[in-house]
Design a protein around this motif. Structure first.
Motif: not given
Ligand code: IPE
Ligand code: IPE
Ligand code: MG
Length: 245
Positions: A211-237
């Protein structure tokens, strides 16, 4: 709807690793010194630890200081170390109440006595906690860790403590992350798209989120956004999409 509400509670990653980057640039944008940025970054640490706790992440590994960071100006290093010590001291009771188990990975030999003392105390106090595992990578580098593992394996083989047939499981048990599952998700803030010597073995199949966000701007909602992004990927291994259906 917030990202937290959108999350699939059945697909929460067990382990999230974070390269917390961009404190210096965040401060520079505000005409402040780098330490000001690092101080602000500690607030994000608190937010993200709380966020991970809220959604039931089991392990969060935070890259706080790399072995390469020893090459920074003396003043910045001592500033970072004192922020670490004061952060641990201020938050220890709170973390303990939250059932957080704290641990440290990295090459301890360069860490000063007072930093070590604060860390040891926190690790010891929280050692029997069963909630979120907060792992701080301090004076850590992945190549150091891998070489350290190799040297320990050589020693143990020569003393017949382990057989010469080293498999993935045995090798992993020699890393500082022994007993910790590999991260499903690695996050790096600040727009840099590199790994900077972090968990090279462990992230071989992790999903990477930049993410382009600098660490001090990365808070709960940004963390949840990252998890949401992760959940919408297909992990194929390695498999095909059809095989997963
Ligand atoms: C991350 O922020 C903190 C550490 C590496 C210790 P930086 O200090 O690297 O900030 P930038 O990358 O210079 O903006
Ligand atoms: C990586 O950040 C290390 C930490 C976040 C602790 P750096 O800012 O030190 O990494 P480079 O120099 O951009 O690769
Ligand atoms: Mg940086």
């Amino acid at each position: 709807m917030s990202y937290k509400e959108k999350l699939d509670t059945k697909k929460i990653p067990r382990h999230v690793a974070i390269i917390m980057d961009g404190n210096g640039r965040w401060a520079k944008e505000r005409n402040k010194n780098r330490i000001f940025g690092h101080k602000e970054g500690t607030k994000s640490v608190k937010s993200v630890v709380e966020a991970a706790h809220e959604i039931g992440v089991e392990y969060i590994t935070l890259y706080a200081f790399s072995t390469e960071n020893w090459n920074r100006p003396e003043k910045e290093i001592s500033g970072l170390m004192s922020l670490l010590v004061s952060g641990i001291k201020e938050e220890l009771n709170y973390l303990h109440k939250q059932n957080v188990k704290l641990s440290i990975i990295g090459d301890g030999k360069n860490i000063s006595k007072n930093v070590k003392k604060a860390i040891d105390k926190a690790v010891e106090k929280t050692q029997n906690n069963t909630g979120l595992n907060v792992v701080i990578a301090l004076s850590y580098s992945s190549r150091w860790e891998i070489l350290n593992a190799v040297n320990n394996i050589i020693k143990d083989v020569s003393e017949n403590k382990v057989s010469e047939q080293i498999d993935e499981q045995i090798f992993s048990s020699y890393l500082t992350t022994a007993n910790i599952p590999d991260p499903e998700l690695l996050i790096r803030t600040s727009g840099e798209v590199r790994i900077s010597n972090f968990l090279l073995w462990q992230i071989s199949y992790s999903e990477l989120y930049f993410t382009e966000k600098f660490w001090p701007d990365f808070k709960k909602e940004e963390f949840f956004e990252a998890i949401y992004n992760y959940q919408n990927r297909e992990r194929r291994f390695g498999k095909t999409s059809e095989q997963l259906k």
